[in-house]
Design a protein around this motif. Structure first.
Motif, PDB file in Angstrom:
ATOM      1  N   THR A   1       0.863  -1.197   0.000  1.00 52.51           N
ATOM      2  CA  THR A   1       0.000   0.000   0.000  1.00 52.51           C
ATOM      3  C   THR A   1       0.894   1.240   0.000  1.00 52.51           C
ATOM      4  OG1 THR A   1      -0.141  -0.439   2.376  1.00 52.51           O
ATOM      5  CG2 THR A   1      -2.196  -0.641   1.126  1.00 52.51           C
ATOM      6  N   PRO A   2       1.302   1.674  -1.199  1.00 55.06           N
ATOM      7  CA  PRO A   2       2.148   2.873  -1.283  1.00 55.06           C
ATOM      8  C   PRO A   2       1.493   4.046  -0.542  1.00 55.06           C
ATOM      9  CG  PRO A   2       2.000   1.824  -3.416  1.00 55.06           C
ATOM     10  CD  PRO A   2       1.014   1.118  -2.528  1.00 55.06           C
ATOM     11  N   PHE A   3       2.328   4.853   0.106  1.00 54.89           N
ATOM     12  CA  PHE A   3       1.808   5.919   0.973  1.00 54.89           C
ATOM     13  C   PHE A   3       2.418   7.259   0.585  1.00 54.89           C
ATOM     14  CE2 PHE A   3       1.706   8.485   4.820  1.00 54.89           C
ATOM     15  CZ  PHE A   3       0.464   8.209   5.353  1.00 54.89           C
ATOM     16  N   PRO A   4       1.712   8.379   0.522  1.00 58.28           N
ATOM     17  CA  PRO A   4       0.247   8.446   0.509  1.00 58.28           C
ATOM     18  C   PRO A   4      -0.298   8.071  -0.868  1.00 58.28           C
ATOM     19  CG  PRO A   4       1.227  10.641   0.367  1.00 58.28           C
ATOM     20  CD  PRO A   4       2.359   9.686   0.456  1.00 58.28           C
ATOM     21  N   ASN A   5      -1.551   7.659  -0.906  1.00 56.94           N
ATOM     22  CA  ASN A   5      -2.123   7.160  -2.157  1.00 56.94           C
ATOM     23  C   ASN A   5      -2.579   8.305  -3.084  1.00 56.94           C
ATOM     24  OD1 ASN A   5      -3.011   5.206  -3.867  1.00 56.94           O
ATOM     25  ND2 ASN A   5      -4.030   4.049  -2.250  1.00 56.94           N
ATOM     26  N   TYR A   6      -2.603   8.034  -4.405  1.00 56.17           N
ATOM     27  CA  TYR A   6      -3.211   9.000  -5.334  1.00 56.17           C
ATOM     28  C   TYR A   6      -4.648   8.596  -5.572  1.00 56.17           C
ATOM     29  CZ  TYR A   6       1.313  10.948  -6.649  1.00 56.17           C
ATOM     30  OH  TYR A   6       2.522  11.578  -6.625  1.00 56.17           O
ATOM     31  N   LYS A   7      -5.524   9.588  -5.774  1.00 56.69           N
ATOM     32  CA  LYS A   7      -6.895   9.278  -6.181  1.00 56.69           C
ATOM     33  C   LYS A   7      -6.947   9.356  -7.704  1.00 56.69           C
ATOM     34  CE  LYS A   7      -9.416  10.898  -2.199  1.00 56.69           C
ATOM     35  NZ  LYS A   7     -10.157  11.932  -1.557  1.00 56.69           N
ATOM     36  N   ASP A   8      -7.900   8.637  -8.310  1.00 62.22           N
ATOM     37  CA  ASP A   8      -7.997   8.629  -9.781  1.00 62.22           C
ATOM     38  C   ASP A   8      -8.099  10.039 -10.344  1.00 62.22           C
ATOM     39  OD1 ASP A   8      -7.833   5.958  -9.758  1.00 62.22           O
ATOM     40  OD2 ASP A   8      -9.999   5.600  -9.919  1.00 62.22           O
ATOM     41  N   GLU A   9      -8.824  10.896  -9.616  1.00 65.81           N
ATOM     42  CA  GLU A   9      -9.069  12.238 -10.168  1.00 65.81           C
ATOM     43  C   GLU A   9      -7.938  13.230  -9.858  1.00 65.81           C
ATOM     44  OE1 GLU A   9     -10.855  10.668  -7.897  1.00 65.81           O
ATOM     45  OE2 GLU A   9     -11.477  11.974  -6.252  1.00 65.81           O
ATOM     46  N   ASP A  10      -6.844  12.778  -9.184  1.00 64.62           N
ATOM     47  CA  ASP A  10      -5.766  13.703  -8.842  1.00 64.62           C
ATOM     48  C   ASP A  10      -5.064  14.252 -10.089  1.00 64.62           C
ATOM     49  OD1 ASP A  10      -5.728  14.195  -6.110  1.00 64.62           O
ATOM     50  OD2 ASP A  10      -4.730  12.290  -5.668  1.00 64.62           O
ATOM     51  N   ASN A  11      -4.779  15.528 -10.062  1.00 64.68           N
ATOM     52  CA  ASN A  11      -4.006  16.177 -11.129  1.00 64.68           C
ATOM     53  C   ASN A  11      -3.212  17.310 -10.486  1.00 64.68           C
ATOM     54  OD1 ASN A  11      -5.738  18.421 -10.774  1.00 64.68           O
ATOM     55  ND2 ASN A  11      -7.225  17.509 -12.160  1.00 64.68           N
ATOM     56  N   LYS A  12      -2.500  18.079 -11.339  1.00 64.14           N
ATOM     57  CA  LYS A  12      -1.661  19.176 -10.828  1.00 64.14           C
ATOM     58  C   LYS A  12      -2.444  20.059  -9.856  1.00 64.14           C
ATOM     59  CE  LYS A  12       1.819  21.024 -13.923  1.00 64.14           C
ATOM     60  NZ  LYS A  12       2.087  21.787 -15.100  1.00 64.14           N
ATOM     61  N   GLN A  13      -3.678  20.397 -10.250  1.00 59.95           N
ATOM     62  CA  GLN A  13      -4.483  21.322  -9.457  1.00 59.95           C
ATOM     63  C   GLN A  13      -4.839  20.744  -8.083  1.00 59.95           C
ATOM     64  OE1 GLN A  13      -4.749  24.330 -10.405  1.00 59.95           O
ATOM     65  NE2 GLN A  13      -5.893  24.906  -8.559  1.00 59.95           N
ATOM     66  N   THR A  14      -5.227  19.456  -8.045  1.00 54.67           N
ATOM     67  CA  THR A  14      -5.642  18.873  -6.752  1.00 54.67           C
ATOM     68  C   THR A  14      -4.429  18.737  -5.823  1.00 54.67           C
ATOM     69  OG1 THR A  14      -5.427  16.608  -7.545  1.00 54.67           O
ATOM     70  CG2 THR A  14      -7.619  17.605  -7.701  1.00 54.67           C
ATOM     71  N   ILE A  15      -3.257  18.416  -6.404  1.00 55.10           N
ATOM     72  CA  ILE A  15      -2.047  18.288  -5.568  1.00 55.10           C
ATOM     73  C   ILE A  15      -1.637  19.666  -5.036  1.00 55.10           C
ATOM     74  CG2 ILE A  15       0.439  17.672  -5.624  1.00 55.10           C
ATOM     75  CD1 ILE A  15      -1.434  15.227  -5.579  1.00 55.10           C
ATOM     76  N   LEU A  16      -1.799  20.684  -5.888  1.00 58.16           N
ATOM     77  CA  LEU A  16      -1.495  22.059  -5.477  1.00 58.16           C
ATOM     78  C   LEU A  16      -2.426  22.489  -4.343  1.00 58.16           C
ATOM     79  CD1 LEU A  16       0.449  24.257  -6.416  1.00 58.16           C
ATOM     80  CD2 LEU A  16      -1.295  25.076  -7.986  1.00 58.16           C
ATOM     81  N   GLU A  17      -3.709  22.181  -4.486  1.00 53.89           N
ATOM     82  CA  GLU A  17      -4.682  22.562  -3.447  1.00 53.89           C
ATOM     83  C   GLU A  17      -4.384  21.838  -2.131  1.00 53.89           C
ATOM     84  OE1 GLU A  17      -8.468  21.716  -5.240  1.00 53.89           O
ATOM     85  OE2 GLU A  17      -8.239  23.421  -6.618  1.00 53.89           O
TER      86      GLU A  17
END
Ligand SMILES: C[S@@+](CC[C@H](N)C(=O)[O-])C[C@H]1O[C@@H](n2cnc3c(N)ncnc32)[C@H](O)[C@@H]1O
Length: 299
Positions: A35-51
């Motif tokens: 279980t790689p940590f922390p996980n990415y969500k399918d909808e993650d993109n530059k904007q969500t990581i920035l937020e």
């Protein structure tokens, strides 16, 4: 030729790689491989990581403080979300190091598909001492050294790669502040996951999906290697390695001023440090796993 490593490496799918040989580190990598940590969500993109990064007050302050054209190392980056956050919209050169190749593969895939090019991924064990001396302006190492066989030994190796006047941030589990997690761990062993979901504040967050919950439970409650530390212990590490204390969370003195964590603060007294770490048990630092942070500057 890669400037930030001093030993011969292999290039595996664009990741600078060294063979992981140490048996203790291998225990940790096989743990995170599931279980790689922390996980990415399918909808993650530059904007969500920035937020997400901007909401993390420590990371956001760090990014603002760094400025531009700096070399940054994140040690134990896992899936690299924070390193990616530090890279987005800057011309800093970020190096994200982790021994778990499965986590780095996710990080690299994300960086490539979002056209983030000022980040390099390094698959290595801290103890193999592969980093170039006096190379980085900033080292960020949060939530990592307490999962190694020798946290102080790892710190001494890391600090060699920090430039003079460079900053280091170390985050570790606190001996006092983690008490609530230690108690929850026993209750989890006795009563199982459903009960844990009722008492762990992070798991109560309705926004978490099942994968994120499982990654959190594994990381917090069933980790193969975990040690607990104090502010005084890290102050001693700093003193022995030419690092000046800058600030800590919780505060070392009774000032509780976290507006600019890169501004030099008082080290306080043994009394103030113990009281502030003990108080973690009752505030959000203690409910979220008991991490404390120290920032230092190399002479
Ligand atoms: C709890 S995770 C923290 C991930 C990330 N720093 C964060 O805060 O989300 C601990 C990380 O430390 C890494 N780690 C453990 N032992 C290590 C070692 N010997 N050298 C470098 N990284 C290590 C693990 O692979 C894992 O990604």
């Amino acid at each position: 030729m890669v400037e930030f490593v001093k030993k011969k490496f292999e290039n595996r799918n664009g990741i600078i790689s060294f063979e992981i040989k140490d048996t203790e580190t291998k225990k940790v990598t096989s743990f995170y491989q599931e279980t790689p940590f922390p996980n990415y969500k399918d909808e993650d993109n530059k904007q969500t990581i920035l937020e997400k990064g901007n909401k993390n007050f420590l990371a956001a302050q760090f990014k603002k403080f760094i400025g531009y054209k700096k070399s940054i190392l994140e040690v134990g980056c896992g899936t690299g979300q924070l390193s990616i956050y530090f890279s987005i919209g800057t011309n800093n050169n970020v190096v994200a190091l982790d021994p778990t190749i499965q986590s780095l593969n996710l990080a690299k895939k994300f960086a490539d598909s979002n056209s983030i090019s000022n980040i390099k991924f390094l698959n290595a064990d801290i103890f193999d001492d592969v980093l170039t001396d006096q190379y980085f302006d900033f080292i960020w190492c949060n939530g990592v050294l307490h999962h190694t066989k020798d946290p102080y030994g790892a710190f001494k190796i890391l600090i060699k790669s920090l430039k003079s006047k460079g900053y280091v941030l170390i985050g570790l589990y606190n001996k006092y502040g983690r008490l609530r997690t230690v108690i929850r761990r026993y209750l989890y062993k006795l009563f199982g996951k459903k009960f844990l979901e009722k008492i762990d504040p992070t798991l109560k967050n309705l926004k978490l999906d099942e994968n994120e919950k499982n990654a959190w439970i594994r990381d917090q409650y069933i980790h193969p290697i975990e040690s607990l530390h104090t502010i005084d212990e890290v102050l001693k590490w700093f003193d022995e390695n030419n690092i000046d204390f800058v600030s800590s969370i919780p505060s070392s003195d009774f000032d509780f001023d976290y507006k600019n964590i890169f501004e030099k603060k008082s080290r306080g007294s043994l009394y103030s440090r113990i009281i502030n770490q003990f108080t973690m048990i009752f505030n959000s630092l203690g409910s979220d796993g008991g991490l404390f942070v120290l920032i230092g500057k190399k002479h």
